[in-house]
Design an enzyme around this catalytic site. Structure first.
Site, PDB file in Angstrom:
ATOM      1  N   CYS A  52      -7.965   2.867 -30.832  1.00 57.81           N
ATOM      2  CA  CYS A  52      -7.077   2.539 -29.366  1.00 57.81           C
ATOM      3  C   CYS A  52      -5.406   2.291 -29.673  1.00 57.81           C
ATOM      4  O   CYS A  52      -4.597   2.272 -29.052  1.00 57.81           O
ATOM      5  CB  CYS A  52      -7.303   1.566 -28.562  1.00 57.81           C
ATOM      6  SG  CYS A  52      -7.329  -0.008 -29.335  1.00 57.81           S
TER       7      CYS A  52
ATOM      8  N   HIS B 167       0.917  -1.048   0.001  1.00 63.73           N
ATOM      9  CA  HIS B 167       0.035   0.000   0.067  1.00 63.73           C
ATOM     10  C   HIS B 167       0.829   1.327  -0.116  1.00 63.73           C
ATOM     11  O   HIS B 167       0.436   2.363  -0.533  1.00 63.73           O
ATOM     12  CB  HIS B 167      -0.910  -0.057   1.276  1.00 63.73           C
ATOM     13  CG  HIS B 167      -2.109  -0.967   1.006  1.00 63.73           C
ATOM     14  ND1 HIS B 167      -2.210  -2.233   1.245  1.00 63.73           N
ATOM     15  CD2 HIS B 167      -3.188  -0.554   0.493  1.00 63.73           C
ATOM     16  CE1 HIS B 167      -3.433  -2.677   1.104  1.00 63.73           C
ATOM     17  NE2 HIS B 167      -4.042  -1.641   0.385  1.00 63.73           N
TER      18      HIS B 167
ATOM     19  N   ARG C   8      -8.725  -5.789 -22.657  1.00 55.89           N
ATOM     20  CA  ARG C   8      -8.682  -6.452 -23.766  1.00 55.89           C
ATOM     21  C   ARG C   8      -8.294  -7.899 -23.330  1.00 55.89           C
ATOM     22  O   ARG C   8      -7.295  -7.857 -22.554  1.00 55.89           O
ATOM     23  CB  ARG C   8      -7.737  -5.930 -24.652  1.00 55.89           C
ATOM     24  CG  ARG C   8      -7.351  -6.959 -25.676  1.00 55.89           C
ATOM     25  CD  ARG C   8      -6.389  -6.144 -26.594  1.00 55.89           C
ATOM     26  NE  ARG C   8      -4.950  -6.335 -26.238  1.00 55.89           N
ATOM     27  CZ  ARG C   8      -3.924  -5.701 -27.034  1.00 55.89           C
ATOM     28  NH1 ARG C   8      -4.283  -5.094 -28.233  1.00 55.89           N
ATOM     29  NH2 ARG C   8      -2.886  -5.651 -26.452  1.00 55.89           N
TER      30      ARG C   8
ATOM     31  N   ASN D  12      -2.313  -0.054 -34.939  1.00 56.77           N
ATOM     32  CA  ASN D  12      -0.917  -0.516 -35.131  1.00 56.77           C
ATOM     33  C   ASN D  12      -0.869  -1.672 -35.884  1.00 56.77           C
ATOM     34  O   ASN D  12      -0.014  -1.950 -36.974  1.00 56.77           O
ATOM     35  CB  ASN D  12      -0.354  -0.856 -33.629  1.00 56.77           C
ATOM     36  CG  ASN D  12      -0.439   0.348 -32.865  1.00 56.77           C
ATOM     37  OD1 ASN D  12      -0.799   1.483 -33.160  1.00 56.77           O
ATOM     38  ND2 ASN D  12      -0.516  -0.124 -31.569  1.00 56.77           N
ATOM     39  N   ASP D  13      -1.777  -2.672 -35.664  1.00 58.21           N
ATOM     40  CA  ASP D  13      -1.674  -3.871 -36.402  1.00 58.21           C
ATOM     41  C   ASP D  13      -2.559  -3.728 -37.585  1.00 58.21           C
ATOM     42  O   ASP D  13      -2.199  -4.179 -38.624  1.00 58.21           O
ATOM     43  CB  ASP D  13      -2.561  -5.026 -35.374  1.00 58.21           C
ATOM     44  CG  ASP D  13      -1.414  -5.595 -34.621  1.00 58.21           C
ATOM     45  OD1 ASP D  13      -0.302  -5.906 -35.164  1.00 58.21           O
ATOM     46  OD2 ASP D  13      -1.746  -5.861 -33.385  1.00 58.21           O
TER      47      ASP D  13
ATOM     48  N   ARG E 269       5.545  -4.653 -38.305  1.00 58.23           N
ATOM     49  CA  ARG E 269       5.744  -3.520 -37.392  1.00 58.23           C
ATOM     50  C   ARG E 269       6.852  -3.564 -36.673  1.00 58.23           C
ATOM     51  O   ARG E 269       7.366  -2.353 -35.919  1.00 58.23           O
ATOM     52  CB  ARG E 269       4.270  -3.122 -36.762  1.00 58.23           C
ATOM     53  CG  ARG E 269       4.103  -4.269 -35.451  1.00 58.23           C
ATOM     54  CD  ARG E 269       2.700  -4.064 -34.973  1.00 58.23           C
ATOM     55  NE  ARG E 269       2.687  -3.385 -33.551  1.00 58.23           N
ATOM     56  CZ  ARG E 269       1.769  -3.625 -32.628  1.00 58.23           C
ATOM     57  NH1 ARG E 269       0.590  -4.117 -33.077  1.00 58.23           N
ATOM     58  NH2 ARG E 269       1.925  -3.083 -31.769  1.00 58.23           N
TER      59      ARG E 269
ATOM     60  N   ARG F 113      -4.108  -3.576 -21.718  1.00 52.20           N
ATOM     61  CA  ARG F 113      -3.577  -4.754 -22.525  1.00 52.20           C
ATOM     62  C   ARG F 113      -3.278  -5.836 -21.306  1.00 52.20           C
ATOM     63  O   ARG F 113      -2.074  -5.923 -20.720  1.00 52.20           O
ATOM     64  CB  ARG F 113      -2.242  -4.305 -22.787  1.00 52.20           C
ATOM     65  CG  ARG F 113      -2.356  -3.312 -24.174  1.00 52.20           C
ATOM     66  CD  ARG F 113      -0.906  -2.889 -24.791  1.00 52.20           C
ATOM     67  NE  ARG F 113      -0.995  -2.407 -25.887  1.00 52.20           N
ATOM     68  CZ  ARG F 113      -0.970  -1.050 -26.313  1.00 52.20           C
ATOM     69  NH1 ARG F 113      -1.025  -0.227 -25.641  1.00 52.20           N
ATOM     70  NH2 ARG F 113      -1.129  -0.917 -27.665  1.00 52.20           N
TER      71      ARG F 113
ATOM     72  N   GLU G 217      -8.445  -4.613 -36.128  1.00 54.58           N
ATOM     73  CA  GLU G 217      -7.189  -4.393 -36.312  1.00 54.58           C
ATOM     74  C   GLU G 217      -6.816  -5.485 -37.473  1.00 54.58           C
ATOM     75  O   GLU G 217      -5.498  -5.557 -37.846  1.00 54.58           O
ATOM     76  CB  GLU G 217      -6.196  -4.752 -34.873  1.00 54.58           C
ATOM     77  CG  GLU G 217      -6.533  -6.239 -34.219  1.00 54.58           C
ATOM     78  CD  GLU G 217      -5.661  -6.061 -32.915  1.00 54.58           C
ATOM     79  OE1 GLU G 217      -4.783  -5.254 -32.623  1.00 54.58           O
ATOM     80  OE2 GLU G 217      -5.981  -6.987 -32.365  1.00 54.58           O
TER      81      GLU G 217
HETATM   82  C1  PEP Z   1      -2.956  -2.195 -32.092  1.00 53.99           C
HETATM   83  O1  PEP Z   1      -2.943  -3.086 -32.995  1.00 53.99           O
HETATM   84  O2  PEP Z   1      -3.420  -1.057 -32.451  1.00 53.99           O
HETATM   85  C2  PEP Z   1      -3.250  -2.289 -30.659  1.00 53.99           C
HETATM   86  C3  PEP Z   1      -3.807  -1.143 -30.001  1.00 53.99           C
HETATM   87  O3  PEP Z   1      -2.751  -3.400 -30.149  1.00 53.99           O
HETATM   88  P1  PEP Z   1      -1.376  -3.549 -29.875  1.00 53.99           P
HETATM   89  O4  PEP Z   1      -0.539  -2.446 -30.116  1.00 53.99           O
HETATM   90  O5  PEP Z   1      -1.115  -4.014 -28.265  1.00 53.99           O
HETATM   91  O6  PEP Z   1      -1.077  -4.935 -30.830  1.00 53.99           O
HETATM   92 MG    MG Z   2      -2.721  -5.283 -31.981  1.00 55.68          MG
END
Ligand code: PEP
Ligand code: MG
Length: 537
Positions: free
Chosen positions: A498, A188, A329, A450-451, A461, A293, A427
């Site tokens: 996201c 704590h 998620r 991102n994906d 990536r 995440r 994604e």
């Molecule tokens: C994404 O793919 O945009 C995403 C938010 O997930 P991560 O970056 O964890 O793959």
């Molecule tokens: Mg992703």
């Protein structure tokens, strides 16, 4: 100049003099008592005074760190009213004719040892709490003040360990940072430090000779620098300056709505990887958590986290957000996120391989454990779940069956849970293209750019050589985003983003024009985006 490293608990930079804090030990002398019932009422009076003090500390902590985090002082009061604890004190006084101080000290030591030997990390950490309450009662019996005065000037506290009550009692104005030899990330004290946003490091080999020396606490990396040279000092003064500028921005925008000049509203949420990110979520005034995440919980372990372990973390996040939305998620392991105990085969193309929902649907025992933990946490606030790497309607149907099984099991066990919104991440190009069909099956979409960019542009990536080709503003990606939002709205559900693109300030206006309902970004990006949103027509 000397550098030492430990476990970072709370980020930020502090520069100042070290004060080596040594707890004033209460001297406890065993005395023979004749009038035992008088001694028991002496104990009762001191205990009630301690409970009264803890009540005041609770009120102080509620103001400084919020209700949920202040609860530790409620727990301390409850510990002092615990029958086993009190019986032990009475028995020692009655059977051994000893003074109350001695009976409390022995009881405190015994209980601390019992907690300390427990397997469960939560109960282990309670060992310091039981010592803390016993010390408080002994101080009162001894007539010693229990307030923690640090110093007249602001200092960096270096200590063996700090109890939660010591931390919260310290005058915030005088406390620049703290560094301790003991202490865990789950204690704590660590939680309070984060909530009070004091740079803090634990698990460091501390030295008494540091007392009075100038030092830098780098809470970003968990480094303590003793007697820094001029260049190092300059560098950290600059970092502090940048932090102050950011904080100034934060102060002016805190509590303001995420709304354009013409009245278009958007939900601005935070992305987190663990409960340790919560302080930053609160500091940056996020309206909720748009992406938790959860795989990070799995990555920091040597074996699968149990349902109980997961539940505790989800519950902590949900309670800290106090009713605001938390989107968890489900496990997105695989590709670049590997944990040896999953025993995943080496693959030629891991980004397009056995990962995320593909693992969960083929290893339902892992999936169900996580779903049970999330559903249990949903009883404590507002929880949504979203599933990563979806490509088909078949997957959504399979998920629904498993979710129903989990709910039925919880019903059977009479375990409460809340109404949980069900969403999917968009994604993959496949999911974006069939988003009209998927929208009929779920409550929301969250676009993982991102994906989505990686798969749309066929660019790994992870491959730094391809960075120049990874064009996140590529028209193909932006058109897919628009398609997903339109399909969501046609079906009456909401859509958010996201992925990292959400934090791209040059696109904020475009996202609003597209009709995006939510943007979720790392906590530090929230206020700069809020600033832009509020300036848009
Ligand atoms: C994404 O793919 O945009 C995403 C938010 O997930 P991560 O970056 O964890 O793959
Ligand atoms: Mg992703």
């Amino acid at each position: 100049m000397e550098k030492y490293s430990g476990k970072k608990i709370c980020s930020g930079v502090a520069i100042g003099k070290i004060k080596f804090y040594v707890k004033e030990e209460n001297q406890v002398i065993r005395k023979k008592i004749i009038n035992l019932e008088d001694e028991i009422s002496r104990y009762e009076t001191a205990k009630n005074k301690a409970i009264e003090e803890l009540g005041k500390l609770y009120q102080k902590a509620v103001k400084e760190v919020g209700e949920v985090n202040a609860q530790i002082f409620d727990i301390h009061s409850m510990m002092l009213e615990d029958d086993d604890y009190n019986e032990s004190v009475y028995n020692l006084i009655r059977t051994q004719s000893v003074n109350a101080e001695y009976a409390v000290a022995i009881t405190g030591d015994n209980f601390a040892q019992i907690f300390g030997n427990m397997e469960d990390e939560y109960f282990k950490a309670r060992s310091i709490d039981v010592k803390d309450i016993s010390e408080r009662v002994i101080s009162i019996l001894n007539g010693v003040a229990t307030n923690t005065k640090i110093s007249d000037e602001a200092v960096i506290i270096v200590a063996e360990d700090l109890a939660p009550s010591e931390t919260v009692q310290m005058d915030k104005e005088k406390l620049l940072a703290f560094v301790t030899r003991l202490g865990s990330a789950n204690s704590h004290t660590a939680i309070l430090a984060r909530m009070m946003t004091i740079p803090a490091i634990v698990d460091m080999d501390i030295k008494e000779e540091w007392d009075g020396q100038t030092a830098i606490v780098d809470g970003y990396s968990g480094t303590l620098i003793i007697s820094p040279d001029e260049d190092t000092l300059d560098k950290y003064v600059r970092i502090q300056q940048e932090d102050i500028e950011k904080r100034t921005l934060l102060e002016t925008l805190k509590g303001k709505e995420d709304i354009t000049l013409s009245g278009q509203k958007i939900n601005l949420y935070a992305n987190i990887g663990n409960s340790t990110d919560l302080a930053s979520v609160l500091q940056n005034d996020a309206s909720g958590i748009g992406l938790f995440r959860s795989e990070f919980l799995f990555l920091e372990k040597d074996d699968f986290p149990t349902e109980e372990e997961q539940f505790k973390v989800y519950k902590q996040v949900v309670e800290t957000l106090a009713g605001k939305k938390v989107i968890i998620r489900t496990l997105d392991i695989g590709a670049d996120k590997q944990a040896a105990y999953f025993k995943l085969d080496k693959e030629e193309n891991p980004a397009m391989g056995y990962r995320a929902i593909r693992i969960c649907l083929t290893r339902p025992e892992i999936f169900k454990t996580q779903l049970r933990a999330i559903y249990r946490a949903s009883a404590y606030g507002t929880v949504s779940i979203m599933y990563p790497m979806i490509i088909s309607i078949k997957e959504v149907h399979k998920i629904k069956i498993i979710v129903e099984e989990v709910k039925a099991e919880l019903d059977k066990d009479k375990i409460p849970y809340g109404a949980v919104e069900q969403g999917i991440m968009i994604e993959t190009p496949a999911a974006a293209i069939i988003s009209d069909i998927l929208a009929k099956e779920v409550d929301f979409f969250s676009i993982g750019t991102n994906d989505l960019t990686q798969y749309t542009l066929a660019i790994d990536r992870q491959n730094a050589k391809l960075d120049d080709f990874y064009d996140s503003h590529h028209e193909a990606v932006l058109r897919l985003i628009q398609l997903v939002i339109d399909n969501a709205h046609n079906a009456g559900i909401w859509a958010g983003i996201c992925g990292e693109l959400g934090a791209d300030l040059t696109l904020t206006q475009r996202f609003l024009e597209m009709g995006m309902d939510e943007i979720s970004v790392s906590p530090g990006c929230i206020l700069p985006i809020r600033k832009i949103i509020r300036e848009i027509e």
